[in-house]
Design a protein around this motif. Sequence first.
Motif, PDB file in Angstrom:
ATOM      1  N   LEU A 122       0.819  -1.206   0.000  1.00  0.00           N
ATOM      2  CA  LEU A 122       0.000   0.000   0.000  1.00  0.00           C
ATOM      3  C   LEU A 122       0.858   1.263   0.000  1.00  0.00           C
ATOM      4  O   LEU A 122       0.459   2.298  -0.529  1.00  0.00           O
ATOM      5  CB  LEU A 122      -0.917   0.007   1.233  1.00  0.00           C
ATOM      6  N   GLY A 123       2.047   1.165   0.584  1.00  0.00           N
ATOM      7  CA  GLY A 123       2.939   2.320   0.625  1.00  0.00           C
ATOM      8  C   GLY A 123       3.399   2.719  -0.771  1.00  0.00           C
ATOM      9  O   GLY A 123       3.436   3.901  -1.123  1.00  0.00           O
ATOM     10  N   VAL A 124       3.748   1.725  -1.569  1.00  0.00           N
ATOM     11  CA  VAL A 124       4.209   1.996  -2.929  1.00  0.00           C
ATOM     12  C   VAL A 124       3.107   2.698  -3.727  1.00  0.00           C
ATOM     13  O   VAL A 124       3.339   3.668  -4.444  1.00  0.00           O
ATOM     14  CB  VAL A 124       4.627   0.683  -3.625  1.00  0.00           C
ATOM     15  N   ALA A 130       0.605   4.447  -2.499  1.00  0.00           N
ATOM     16  CA  ALA A 130       0.312   5.765  -1.943  1.00  0.00           C
ATOM     17  C   ALA A 130       1.238   6.830  -2.514  1.00  0.00           C
ATOM     18  O   ALA A 130       0.854   7.986  -2.665  1.00  0.00           O
ATOM     19  CB  ALA A 130       0.417   5.733  -0.417  1.00  0.00           C
ATOM     20  N   GLY A 131       2.471   6.439  -2.816  1.00  0.00           N
ATOM     21  CA  GLY A 131       3.420   7.419  -3.292  1.00  0.00           C
ATOM     22  C   GLY A 131       3.401   7.621  -4.788  1.00  0.00           C
ATOM     23  O   GLY A 131       3.816   8.665  -5.286  1.00  0.00           O
ATOM     24  N   LEU A 132       2.931   6.630  -5.528  1.00  0.00           N
ATOM     25  CA  LEU A 132       3.203   6.619  -6.959  1.00  0.00           C
ATOM     26  C   LEU A 132       1.979   6.784  -7.855  1.00  0.00           C
ATOM     27  O   LEU A 132       2.076   7.355  -8.939  1.00  0.00           O
ATOM     28  CB  LEU A 132       3.896   5.280  -7.288  1.00  0.00           C
TER      29      LEU A 132
END
Lengths: 339, 345
Positions: free
Chosen positions: A225-227, A229-231
């Motif tokens: 989910l982090g990837v 959220a940033g991209l």
Amino acid sequence: MALLEVDDLSVVFTRKGEQPVVAVDGVSFDVDPGQTVGLVGESGCGKSVTALAIMGLLPRRGVRVSGSVRFDGTELLGLPAAAMRDRRGRDLGMVFQDPLSSLNPVVPIGLQITEVLERHRRTPRKKAMVQAGDLLTRVGIPDPRRRLDEYPHQLSGGMRQRALIAMALACRPKLLLADEPTTALDVTIQAQILALLAELVRAGDTDLGDTDLGDTALVMITHDLGVVAGLCDEVNVLYGGRVVERGPRHPLFAAPHHPYTVGLLASVPRLDGPRGQRLSPIRGSVSDNIPWTSGCAFAPRCPNVLGACTSVTPEMEFGPDERLLRCHNPVPAPQEVRA
Amino acid sequence: MSDVLVDVDGLKVHFPIKRGIVHDRTVGYVYAVDGVDLAIRRGETYGLVGESGCGKSTLGRAVLRLSEPTAGRVVFDGTDLAQLSGEPLRRMRRRMQMVFQDPLSSLDPRQSVQSLLVEGLRAHELDRGAEATAARLRELLDVVGLPANALRRYPHEFSGGQRQRIGIARALTVEPDLIVADEPVSALDVSVQAQVLNLLEDLQAQFGLTYLVIAHDLAVVRHIADRVGVMYLGGIVEEADADALYTEPRHPYTRALLSAIPVPDPEVEDRREQILLTGDLPSPAAPPSGCRFHTRCPWRQPSRCDTERPPLREIRPGHRVACHYAEDIAAGRITAPTGLSASRG
Ligand SMILES: Nc1ncnc2c1ncn2[C@@H]1O[C@H](COP(=O)(O)OP(=O)(O)OP(=O)(O)O)[C@@H](O)[C@H]1O
Ligand SMILES: Nc1ncnc2c1ncn2[C@@H]1O[C@H](COP(=O)(O)OP(=O)(O)OP(=O)(O)O)[C@@H](O)[C@H]1O
Ligand code: SF4
Ligand SMILES: [Mg+2]
Ligand SMILES: [Mg+2]
């Protein structure tokens, strides 16, 4: 018109004497030129099979594919193999999780890139070699001239992934599909690759010369989910082979509405959150799913479950905040709770 | 009774690299663990993080004496494990158990859950009659949250999270003091990881267990650990309380590692300042001279970094760092050249 329109895509694996496996069960999403779209979900939810179906890389036997995949207005499903191969090299690029399995182990890196350029762009060998060197520089491989002559096993994992990205980008595709491109890499190397991908698809803010991608669209497949959220401009959350929630990343993460998305976000420990808080897992596991035909696949694990959830299949509809959702009882936005 | 349960002192584990068919020639060594000091206190969770190949699993195995140290020692509850053999070593071993990353490959597929669990009891002569054993098994299943009918079933009939529960139950059969958990959740689905992390926390509270948790996921380690050690190429480069490590990382590698982790929040992602390390991880068979991190360190100084290995030294109570210039970097007296850090916005 969207660059890629995936509509009601389904993939069923049929093997003699075995129960058919519904891997993808009616997935729909669009990708605009230059847009970065995320497909996020847990293991087995159908991310890779969706990517393979779009790229026409599923085996011909023992698979039933239905629905529609339109690229630049052309229907890709059912396209003759040769035409599809041509598309794949020229307009569609793909990067896989494991770069070793998608690079030819007995051909030097340089030759693998020039082959693509020669075949799809009719670039003469000499010029292609120069371009291949430029591409390796572009993806951040130091000493590219030497690397051109090396074989995949001579490169580190991170460098292999860079080489694979260089290959996928060689013909300046309109769409790049990246399936867990950093999952096998260490986090410091992942950061390098994500920065590279973000920079490559960022529309025209720098002049990248011959390797300029301008408005290349990116489909980013990941469980992280982090990837996403940033991209990703637009995020699709998959569960059990279907998209269950879709929205632009800011509102989606600020106020997720599908109980699965909410549960997923509550169950991951956050690096920047307060410590000592107990995690709230989602109960059960995907093996508890019910088929979509008899209701909501997530129902057995869902804290919001209603009677209808196990008898009526939820459709993709606009819910709170104009969010597209597949849910009979969405989680309200935080402010609505307070009111 | 000392409050330290495990004391690791100058531990080295080097694996010989062999060549040749007739004569096994040793042509070099993999310096998997190369000089580690650490102490794990009773009842705490010590988290070990670091990237692939930095030596975490080798260290964990050496603590349990599953691999033979090349140098240094491991003292468990006041006893140097190297001094033990035979029956006393076996008895000591009962007190330390391991939980593995991949529950399926660590469980014999032909054994039912019942026989997997009974095996541990038998090995340490803890099965005291059929009735007592049956009661013990029911109790174990209950504490790890598996249904009682699980006993007759086989590992492949369970989901990943349930299999990890079986692995944990098996470790618990012998009532250990220490559990070394090597990547206990990394093979699990995201939504299931939290179940297992919560279970580990509950069991610790219930049985007063001491944990050494090994993981590459820093968010997981920060969540579960009281203290955290960061490994790089066979050595610990920083050690601190979990909170201090994340709010005030002092080693350049820790700072880079923390800055590289994506957070599931676009607001944070748009602001996140990254320290992008250049280059790849050097091979543990040919570690760089001096500070092992100097080949990738944005703050590297020409004076000592590539010649002198920085010791792990205490810069304030409970916070140890292996960097010559930790204080200077923190105070801004040494800065990294610009262009190495990138914002993602
Ligand atoms: N060749 C195949 N034959 C039969 N079933 C398959 C095949 N390939 C995939 N599947 C099944 O289809 C489902 C979706 O698989 P897919 O690989 O798309 O998942 P994924 O979302 O990419 O998961 P992961 O995160 O683990 O990569 C799974 O249940 C999988 O077991
Ligand atoms: N039995 C062995 N023989 C030779 N080399 C080994 C052996 N076990 C580990 N190594 C090497 O020692 C180094 C450290 O390995 P180790 O498994 O401890 O790393 P790790 O930090 O646990 O990595 P990962 O995160 O990938 O599990 C690696 O280079 C590995 O290849
Ligand atoms: S000792 Fe030098 S090279 Fe090592 S981390 Fe500190 S500044 Fe960087
Ligand atoms: Mg996949
Ligand atoms: Mg390991």
